[in-house]
Design a protein around this motif. Structure first.
Motif, PDB file in Angstrom:
ATOM      1  N   VAL A  60       0.838  -1.199   0.000  1.00 37.49           N
ATOM      2  CA  VAL A  60       0.000   0.000   0.000  1.00 37.49           C
ATOM      3  C   VAL A  60       0.877   1.255   0.000  1.00 37.49           C
ATOM      4  CG1 VAL A  60      -1.757   1.299   1.290  1.00 37.49           C
ATOM      5  CG2 VAL A  60      -1.982  -1.175   1.026  1.00 37.49           C
ATOM      6  N   TRP A  61       1.959   1.235   0.796  1.00 39.15           N
ATOM      7  CA  TRP A  61       2.856   2.393   0.795  1.00 39.15           C
ATOM      8  C   TRP A  61       3.546   2.565  -0.568  1.00 39.15           C
ATOM      9  CZ3 TRP A  61       2.933   6.879   2.503  1.00 39.15           C
ATOM     10  CH2 TRP A  61       2.553   7.186   3.815  1.00 39.15           C
ATOM     11  N   GLU A  62       3.869   1.446  -1.179  1.00 38.03           N
ATOM     12  CA  GLU A  62       4.495   1.518  -2.507  1.00 38.03           C
ATOM     13  C   GLU A  62       3.559   2.218  -3.498  1.00 38.03           C
ATOM     14  OE1 GLU A  62       6.461  -1.632  -5.442  1.00 38.03           O
ATOM     15  OE2 GLU A  62       6.114  -2.404  -3.408  1.00 38.03           O
ATOM     16  N   GLN A 145      11.497   5.954   2.562  1.00 35.45           N
ATOM     17  CA  GLN A 145      11.147   4.939   3.554  1.00 35.45           C
ATOM     18  C   GLN A 145      10.330   3.810   2.941  1.00 35.45           C
ATOM     19  OE1 GLN A 145      12.149   5.518   7.024  1.00 35.45           O
ATOM     20  NE2 GLN A 145      13.310   6.975   5.785  1.00 35.45           N
ATOM     21  N   GLU A 146      10.670   2.585   3.368  1.00 38.53           N
ATOM     22  CA  GLU A 146       9.844   1.462   2.911  1.00 38.53           C
ATOM     23  C   GLU A 146       8.548   1.414   3.731  1.00 38.53           C
ATOM     24  OE1 GLU A 146      11.447  -2.541   3.377  1.00 38.53           O
ATOM     25  OE2 GLU A 146      11.210  -2.779   1.198  1.00 38.53           O
ATOM     26  N   LEU A 157       3.260   4.824  10.218  1.00 39.94           N
ATOM     27  CA  LEU A 157       2.502   5.963   9.701  1.00 39.94           C
ATOM     28  C   LEU A 157       1.659   5.479   8.536  1.00 39.94           C
ATOM     29  CD1 LEU A 157       5.181   8.832   9.541  1.00 39.94           C
ATOM     30  CD2 LEU A 157       3.225   8.724  11.103  1.00 39.94           C
ATOM     31  N   ARG A 158       0.579   6.169   8.256  1.00 33.22           N
ATOM     32  CA  ARG A 158      -0.248   5.857   7.089  1.00 33.22           C
ATOM     33  C   ARG A 158      -0.603   7.164   6.372  1.00 33.22           C
ATOM     34  NH1 ARG A 158      -6.517   4.808   8.054  1.00 33.22           N
ATOM     35  NH2 ARG A 158      -6.538   6.157   6.236  1.00 33.22           N
ATOM     36  N   PRO A 159      -0.992   7.052   5.113  1.00 34.73           N
ATOM     37  CA  PRO A 159      -1.424   8.270   4.422  1.00 34.73           C
ATOM     38  C   PRO A 159      -2.662   8.840   5.118  1.00 34.73           C
ATOM     39  CG  PRO A 159      -1.166   6.426   2.871  1.00 34.73           C
ATOM     40  CD  PRO A 159      -1.072   5.849   4.248  1.00 34.73           C
TER      41      PRO A 159
END
Ligand code: NAD
Length: 250
Positions: A60-62, A145-146, A157-159
């Motif tokens: 999801v971060w990617e 950051q991965e 952390l999340r968006p």
């Protein structure tokens, strides 16, 4: 029809705009439902969810880092700029947006209500930490950051965006609904009108006696209640409206 809408806007005392992904399409940011809306083999609806983040936060971060990079390359287009102009002219009192790309603010709009958050903000999954990365100049840090961690408590952390199935920020939603009740005109720009509760906005305006003007390249779920449907690209129609309002207001 453009002439009639220009007259209505020039006379209005409380116009608002309600925008969706379509207004940013001409800035090169794909809409979710358009044909360019895929990332790898995934649909956004499969990744922009709390369940997906729980299952695979790296993936999801990617996806979000990819979106942030794309959005950083984008610039406000003539549609965003026209809405900012209408605010400067005193016609539009607020832009209520479902977009997370910050392009309304970049274009100069001051009163922007973000119903679905902002992709340049992060929030902690455990504590109350929130950060607007544009302000703290840490977008580069985030992209390196991965799995970005909270500087306060070390949790993930999340968006700071609203994912499918999540509640909208209460303050923003209350403000948006109260503006919609008072608005005499709403410009509905580039939204399919299927994501609720945001999509209530034009209905609230209509029920409160206001006029619904829609700008879209094709009919949407809102079209049946639109008093005026200006078919075309937002980046072409909105600047024409501004030009016409200027001409008749001289
Ligand atoms: P959507 O993808 O469901 O619909 C986009 C609408 O824009 C369609 O009706 C389409 O016909 C119209 N459109 C496309 N190009 C246009 C143009 N040049 N001019 C005028 N209209 C045009 O988008 P939505 O209704 O905003 O819902 C999707 C959700 O996904 C939003 O709630 C938002 O949070 C998120 N999203 C945001 C962004 C962004 O921030 N830019 C991008 C994609 C998705």
């Amino acid at each position: 029809m453009l002439g009639e809408v220009s007259k209505i806007l020039a006379k209005s005392s409380m116009a608002i705009a309600f925008t969706g992904a379509g207004i940013s399409a001409e800035s090169g940011i794909p809409t979710f439902r358009g044909k360019d809306g895929l990332w790898r083999k995934y649909r956004a609806e499969e990744l922009a969810t709390p369940e997906a983040f729980k299952r695979d936060p790296k993936l999801v971060w990617e996806f979000y880092k990819w979106r942030i990079k794309k959005i950083l390359e984008a610039k406000p287009n003539p549609a965003h700029i026209a809405l900012a102009e209408l605010e400067k002219m005193g016609i539009i009192k607020a832009v209520i947006t479902q977009n997370v790309d910050d392009l309304h603010r970049e274009a100069g709009s001051k009163n922007v209500i973000e119903l679905h958050g902002n992709i340049f903000r992060v929030k902690c999954t455990s504590c109350s930490y929130r950060e607007y990365l544009k302000e703290s100049d840490r977008i580069g840090w985030l992209l390196s950051q991965e799995l970005p961690r909270c500087p306060k408590c070390g949790s993930l952390l999340r968006p700071d965006v609203v994912w499918f199935g999540e509640a909208l920020p209460e303050k923003e939603l209350t403000t948006a609904f109260s503006l919609a009740k008072k608005a005499d005109v709403v410009l509905v720009v580039g939204t399919s009108g299927v994501v609720y509760p945001a999509a209530y906005i034009p209905y609230i305006v209509k029920e409160s006696g206001g006029i619904v003007v829609e700008i879209n390249i094709e009919p949407s779920a809102i079209t049946p209640i639109a008093d005026f449907f200006l078919r075309g690209k937002a980046g072409e129609v909105l600047p024409k409206l501004v030009e016409e309002i200027r001409r008749i207001s001289k």
